[in-house]
Design a protein around this motif. Sequence first.
Motif, PDB file in Angstrom:
ATOM      1  N   GLU A  53       0.827  -1.203   0.000  1.00  0.00           N
ATOM      2  CA  GLU A  53       0.000   0.000   0.000  1.00  0.00           C
ATOM      3  C   GLU A  53       0.868   1.262   0.000  1.00  0.00           C
ATOM      4  OE1 GLU A  53      -3.285   2.377   2.717  1.00  0.00           O
ATOM      5  OE2 GLU A  53      -2.990   0.234   3.096  1.00  0.00           O
ATOM      6  N   ALA A  54       1.935   1.249   0.787  1.00  0.00           N
ATOM      7  CA  ALA A  54       2.836   2.409   0.838  1.00  0.00           C
ATOM      8  C   ALA A  54       3.439   2.691  -0.531  1.00  0.00           C
ATOM      9  CB  ALA A  54       3.935   2.180   1.873  1.00  0.00           C
ATOM     10  N   VAL A  55       3.868   1.649  -1.224  1.00  0.00           N
ATOM     11  CA  VAL A  55       4.445   1.818  -2.570  1.00  0.00           C
ATOM     12  C   VAL A  55       3.404   2.381  -3.528  1.00  0.00           C
ATOM     13  CG1 VAL A  55       5.321   0.553  -4.588  1.00  0.00           C
ATOM     14  CG2 VAL A  55       6.226   0.051  -2.311  1.00  0.00           C
ATOM     15  N   LYS A  56       2.199   1.837  -3.500  1.00  0.00           N
ATOM     16  CA  LYS A  56       1.139   2.310  -4.405  1.00  0.00           C
ATOM     17  C   LYS A  56       0.786   3.770  -4.146  1.00  0.00           C
ATOM     18  CE  LYS A  56      -1.382  -1.663  -3.895  1.00  0.00           C
ATOM     19  NZ  LYS A  56      -2.587  -2.495  -4.017  1.00  0.00           N
ATOM     20  N   TRP A 137       7.525  -0.896  -6.867  1.00  0.00           N
ATOM     21  CA  TRP A 137       6.634  -0.809  -8.029  1.00  0.00           C
ATOM     22  C   TRP A 137       7.357  -1.346  -9.255  1.00  0.00           C
ATOM     23  CZ3 TRP A 137       1.620   0.064  -8.492  1.00  0.00           C
ATOM     24  CH2 TRP A 137       1.108   0.365  -9.758  1.00  0.00           C
ATOM     25  N   PHE A 138       6.659  -2.155 -10.047  1.00  0.00           N
ATOM     26  CA  PHE A 138       7.209  -2.584 -11.339  1.00  0.00           C
ATOM     27  C   PHE A 138       6.241  -2.190 -12.433  1.00  0.00           C
ATOM     28  CE2 PHE A 138       4.525  -6.144 -10.141  1.00  0.00           C
ATOM     29  CZ  PHE A 138       3.972  -6.558 -11.332  1.00  0.00           C
ATOM     30  N   ASP A 139       6.790  -1.909 -13.604  1.00  0.00           N
ATOM     31  CA  ASP A 139       5.979  -1.524 -14.758  1.00  0.00           C
ATOM     32  C   ASP A 139       6.687  -2.015 -16.005  1.00  0.00           C
ATOM     33  OD1 ASP A 139       4.564  -0.357 -16.825  1.00  0.00           O
ATOM     34  OD2 ASP A 139       4.459   1.625 -15.884  1.00  0.00           O
ATOM     35  N   THR A 140       6.161  -3.071 -16.605  1.00  0.00           N
ATOM     36  CA  THR A 140       6.771  -3.632 -17.808  1.00  0.00           C
ATOM     37  C   THR A 140       6.058  -3.157 -19.075  1.00  0.00           C
ATOM     38  OG1 THR A 140       5.374  -5.601 -17.731  1.00  0.00           O
ATOM     39  CG2 THR A 140       7.480  -5.713 -16.554  1.00  0.00           C
ATOM     40  N   GLY A 141       5.157  -2.206 -18.908  1.00  0.00           N
ATOM     41  CA  GLY A 141       4.385  -1.719 -20.048  1.00  0.00           C
ATOM     42  C   GLY A 141       3.019  -2.363 -20.094  1.00  0.00           C
ATOM     43  N   GLY A 145       2.489  -3.278 -11.109  1.00  0.00           N
ATOM     44  CA  GLY A 145       1.965  -3.509  -9.771  1.00  0.00           C
ATOM     45  C   GLY A 145       3.079  -3.474  -8.754  1.00  0.00           C
ATOM     46  N   VAL A 146       2.864  -4.142  -7.641  1.00  0.00           N
ATOM     47  CA  VAL A 146       3.838  -4.193  -6.557  1.00  0.00           C
ATOM     48  C   VAL A 146       4.378  -5.606  -6.435  1.00  0.00           C
ATOM     49  CG1 VAL A 146       4.179  -3.924  -4.071  1.00  0.00           C
ATOM     50  CG2 VAL A 146       2.702  -2.338  -5.292  1.00  0.00           C
TER      51      VAL A 146
END
Length: 180
Positions: A53-56, A137-141, A145-146
């Motif tokens: 939750e903190a990361v989001k 957090w990750f984002d591969t396109g 998500g976390v």
Amino acid sequence: MSTKFKTDKVRLSYAINMYEAKANDKGEMKFGVTLLIAKTDTVTIERMKAAAEAVKRIKQPGKDDAFYKAWPRTIHDGDGTKPSTGEPYGPECKGCWVVAVSANEKPGILSLIPEFNPTTDKAHSGDFAKVSLTAFWFDTGTNKGVTFGLNNVLLLERGERIDGRTSAADDFADEIGDAF
């Protein structure tokens, strides 16, 4: 809210990957381990959810509360099926939450196991430990998500090996007697 936390006692699976980096699906070399967290361990799960939750809240400000409180998609139900293949998890995962964690660098590994020599021994899949993790957090396109990064490991006790291997001393006990 902190993004770094420690688990309570968890079971290790694919423990060899803490010592030997393995290429992930992008070809990046990663150290890692899969954690089997008993569903009764609500303390560890609450810590994971709070860190997620903190990361989001940092990476995705302005969303509704349901987004921040949503269960991280990288924590899987060991009583269900693997998201990658649709096959059921193995019997060692029953009654557990399953989460794979990784790191770019080899984690620090300490041991409270009396007969464990960190210079020659390695943790086995099935052993129990406490683990230090950091949510990020990750984002591969197409997927975001976390997830959780592996920091350090404190080995607590030997468990029944998941991989079915036995020790040389056990295999040859009748030949060597009490020599070991």
